[in-house]
Design a protein around this motif. Structure first.
Motif, PDB file in Angstrom:
ATOM      1  N   VAL A 356       0.855  -1.187   0.000  1.00  0.00           N
ATOM      2  CA  VAL A 356       0.000   0.000   0.000  1.00  0.00           C
ATOM      3  C   VAL A 356       0.894   1.240   0.000  1.00  0.00           C
ATOM      4  O   VAL A 356       1.869   1.336   0.746  1.00  0.00           O
ATOM      5  N   GLY A 357       0.576   2.174  -0.857  1.00  0.00           N
ATOM      6  CA  GLY A 357       1.372   3.394  -0.977  1.00  0.00           C
ATOM      7  C   GLY A 357       2.282   3.419  -2.185  1.00  0.00           C
ATOM      8  O   GLY A 357       2.867   4.455  -2.520  1.00  0.00           O
ATOM      9  N   LEU A 358       2.404   2.247  -2.862  1.00  0.00           N
ATOM     10  CA  LEU A 358       3.203   2.214  -4.088  1.00  0.00           C
ATOM     11  C   LEU A 358       2.413   2.876  -5.210  1.00  0.00           C
ATOM     12  O   LEU A 358       1.316   2.432  -5.563  1.00  0.00           O
ATOM     13  N   VAL A 359       2.948   3.941  -5.774  1.00  0.00           N
ATOM     14  CA  VAL A 359       2.266   4.691  -6.832  1.00  0.00           C
ATOM     15  C   VAL A 359       3.270   5.079  -7.909  1.00  0.00           C
ATOM     16  O   VAL A 359       4.349   5.605  -7.609  1.00  0.00           O
ATOM     17  N   TYR A 360       2.898   4.828  -9.151  1.00  0.00           N
ATOM     18  CA  TYR A 360       3.698   5.277 -10.293  1.00  0.00           C
ATOM     19  C   TYR A 360       2.984   6.451 -10.950  1.00  0.00           C
ATOM     20  O   TYR A 360       1.779   6.385 -11.227  1.00  0.00           O
ATOM     21  N   ILE A 361       3.739   7.506 -11.196  1.00  0.00           N
ATOM     22  CA  ILE A 361       3.191   8.683 -11.866  1.00  0.00           C
ATOM     23  C   ILE A 361       3.975   8.899 -13.156  1.00  0.00           C
ATOM     24  O   ILE A 361       5.214   8.919 -13.141  1.00  0.00           O
ATOM     25  N   GLY A 362       3.258   9.023 -14.267  1.00  0.00           N
ATOM     26  CA  GLY A 362       3.911   9.249 -15.549  1.00  0.00           C
ATOM     27  C   GLY A 362       3.643  10.650 -16.067  1.00  0.00           C
ATOM     28  O   GLY A 362       2.568  11.214 -15.846  1.00  0.00           O
ATOM     29  N   LEU A 363       4.618  11.211 -16.737  1.00  0.00           N
ATOM     30  CA  LEU A 363       4.483  12.529 -17.364  1.00  0.00           C
ATOM     31  C   LEU A 363       4.995  12.429 -18.788  1.00  0.00           C
ATOM     32  O   LEU A 363       6.176  12.130 -19.015  1.00  0.00           O
ATOM     33  N   LYS A 364       4.111  12.634 -19.745  1.00  0.00           N
ATOM     34  CA  LYS A 364       4.468  12.529 -21.160  1.00  0.00           C
ATOM     35  C   LYS A 364       4.365  13.898 -21.816  1.00  0.00           C
ATOM     36  O   LYS A 364       3.359  14.607 -21.673  1.00  0.00           O
ATOM     37  N   THR A 365       5.422  14.291 -22.515  1.00  0.00           N
ATOM     38  CA  THR A 365       5.443  15.541 -23.276  1.00  0.00           C
ATOM     39  C   THR A 365       6.119  15.257 -24.615  1.00  0.00           C
ATOM     40  O   THR A 365       6.502  14.111 -24.903  1.00  0.00           O
ATOM     41  N   LYS A 366       6.301  16.276 -25.397  1.00  0.00           N
ATOM     42  CA  LYS A 366       6.980  16.116 -26.675  1.00  0.00           C
ATOM     43  C   LYS A 366       8.429  15.678 -26.488  1.00  0.00           C
ATOM     44  O   LYS A 366       9.080  15.175 -27.432  1.00  0.00           O
ATOM     45  N   ASP A 367       8.947  15.878 -25.260  1.00  0.00           N
ATOM     46  CA  ASP A 367      10.344  15.539 -24.983  1.00  0.00           C
ATOM     47  C   ASP A 367      10.528  14.100 -24.508  1.00  0.00           C
ATOM     48  O   ASP A 367      11.657  13.663 -24.287  1.00  0.00           O
ATOM     49  N   GLY A 368       9.430  13.363 -24.342  1.00  0.00           N
ATOM     50  CA  GLY A 368       9.541  11.989 -23.893  1.00  0.00           C
ATOM     51  C   GLY A 368       8.664  11.708 -22.682  1.00  0.00           C
ATOM     52  O   GLY A 368       7.737  12.450 -22.379  1.00  0.00           O
ATOM     53  N   VAL A 369       8.982  10.606 -21.985  1.00  0.00           N
ATOM     54  CA  VAL A 369       8.193  10.185 -20.835  1.00  0.00           C
ATOM     55  C   VAL A 369       9.074  10.117 -19.591  1.00  0.00           C
ATOM     56  O   VAL A 369      10.197   9.600 -19.644  1.00  0.00           O
ATOM     57  N   ILE A 370       8.535  10.616 -18.492  1.00  0.00           N
ATOM     58  CA  ILE A 370       9.200  10.515 -17.194  1.00  0.00           C
ATOM     59  C   ILE A 370       8.298   9.696 -16.283  1.00  0.00           C
ATOM     60  O   ILE A 370       7.103   9.981 -16.180  1.00  0.00           O
TER      61      ILE A 370
END
Length: 409
Positions: A356-370
């Motif tokens: 519990v508490g494990l969370v993945y957050i993704g951020l996608k832009t023209k520069d790629g994915v974080i």
């Protein structure tokens, strides 16, 4: 000047009503350079209220009351303040006329007990309440300023801004800064500025934390000294500072996205739309907000975001790989500058491998994915709120790296 806030009402001490007046007033007084030494909620008890007033008189210059100005028998703040200061209550027909007009404008008539609200404290200044029937009062006696305000938060704040501020605004210029940081713990930040706190530099410095954030208050009578301390803190922690105003992180992100004419979208699993709703709550959100998709089930992730069934089977819904595909799938759906994805376990059930508490957050832009892996601690709601904060923080970091994030003053 030093102040105390006394909130009167059994509905507060019983927990039936959330007391937001203390927070609101404390912020406003801070902006005026007035330090709040303490605030307290007290039940409808005359003797206890008297004791609190007598005790407060020994410690502060200003005592502010909220509540207890209504027409009922358990509304007695005005009466007790008058008694403690040996002042009479005097009937004022003008006040009664204003009460009658208030009701007439709503197509009704006042009750007989509303007459009680037309009695004013001798030698006090009556503070006009545009939003209700209970006027406020300002009384200065024996070196203490007494300010009586209605309990409803809207009435209280409106009256404070319009009527009280001109009466207590200090002639002495007070300089202030509120530094808000995110992504660093309070103990670590405080340790890093201990030398500044200990210095006899004429600047009051205080730190406090609030759900994933640390805030630093700076107060001084000398602008140059204040700016000097701020510059030192900024040099040490600029990567964590997101504003110098009272803006929350979502407000700062909104303003920066708007300034850069950028659009953002969200696809959320464990937060169930919380991140999007936080942004949408702001006026003008449509200028930066494109869309939101709550993909709670695996099927939704596949159908709405084109997440691979093979990835779900191989890595599980809560994984870096799925967070990546969610962000990419959302980004590819339209003209979006930033796509945020969230997948995690908010509780109550987890496993040793995926707690519990494990969370993945993704951020996608023209520069790629974080993709950022997080291990939050707390109850379900806390984990969801921390996830939302971190999602906005990832946007802040991205904009900062592109040198297009400006700090709101």
């Amino acid at each position: 000047m030093l102040a105390a806030i006394i909130n009167v009402g059994t509905e507060l001490t019983s927990g039936d009503t959330l007391n937001i007046n203390s927070q609101t007033l404390s912020r406003r007084l801070f902006d005026l350079g007035i330090e709040v030494k303490f605030h307290i909620s007290v039940e409808d008890n005359k003797d206890l209220l008297k004791e609190l007033i007598e005790d407060s008189k020994k410690k502060v210059d200003i005592i502010i009351f909220t509540g207890g100005l209504g027409p009922t028998d358990d509304d007695f703040t005005k009466e007790i303040v008058a008694e403690v200061n040996h002042k009479d209550l005097i009937y004022d027909q003008k006040i009664m006329d204003s009460i009658e007009r208030f009701f007439a404008n709503r197509g009704t008539k006042p009750s007989p007990n509303n007459k009680k609200q037309a009695y004013i404290i001798e030698d006090s200044i009556v503070l006009k309440n545009d939003l209700g029937t209970a006027p406020g009062y300002f009384l200065e006696n024996d070196g203490i300023k007494y300010i009586l305000l209605p309990g409803p938060p809207g009435e209280m704040l409106n009256l404070f801004k319009k009527e009280v501020v001109p009466l207590i605004d200090s002639e002495e210029k007070i300089y202030k800064k509120m530094i808000k940081t995110i992504g660093i713990g309070e103990s670590l930040l405080e340790e890093g500025i201990k030398d500044l706190i200990r210095e006899e530099n004429g600047v009051y410095i205080a730190t406090y934390s609030k759900l994933g954030e640390v805030r630093v208050k700076l107060i001084s009578k000398e602008e140059d000294k204040l700016n000097n301390i701020y510059e030192k803190i900024y040099q040490r922690y600029s990567e964590y500072i997101y504003t110098l105003s009272y803006d929350n992180i979502e407000e700062s992100i909104y303003k920066n996205l708007k300034q850069n004419k950028m659009k953002i979208a969200f696809c959320e699993s464990c937060t169930g739309g919380l991140i999007a709703s936080t942004l949408v709550a702001l006026e003008g959100a449509s200028e930066v907000f494109d869309r939101s998709i709550v993909t709670y089930s695996n099927r939704a992730k596949v159908e709405e975001l084109n997440v691979s069934e093979d990835s779900l089977k191989k890595y599980g819904a809560v994984s870096e790989e799925v967070a990546r595909e969610m962000a990419e799938g959302l980004y590819n759906r339209g003209s979006i500058d930033i796509a945020i994805s969230v997948t995690g376990i908010a509780g109550p059930d987890g496993t040793e491998e995926k707690p519990v508490g494990l969370v993945y957050i993704g951020l996608k832009t023209k520069d790629g994915v974080i993709i950022k892996k997080n291990n939050f601690v707390g109850r379900r709601k806390t984990i969801q709120e921390r996830t939302a904060k971190e999602a906005f923080n990832m946007v802040r970091k991205y904009l900062s790296e592109k040198n297009i994030y400006s700090i709101e003053l």
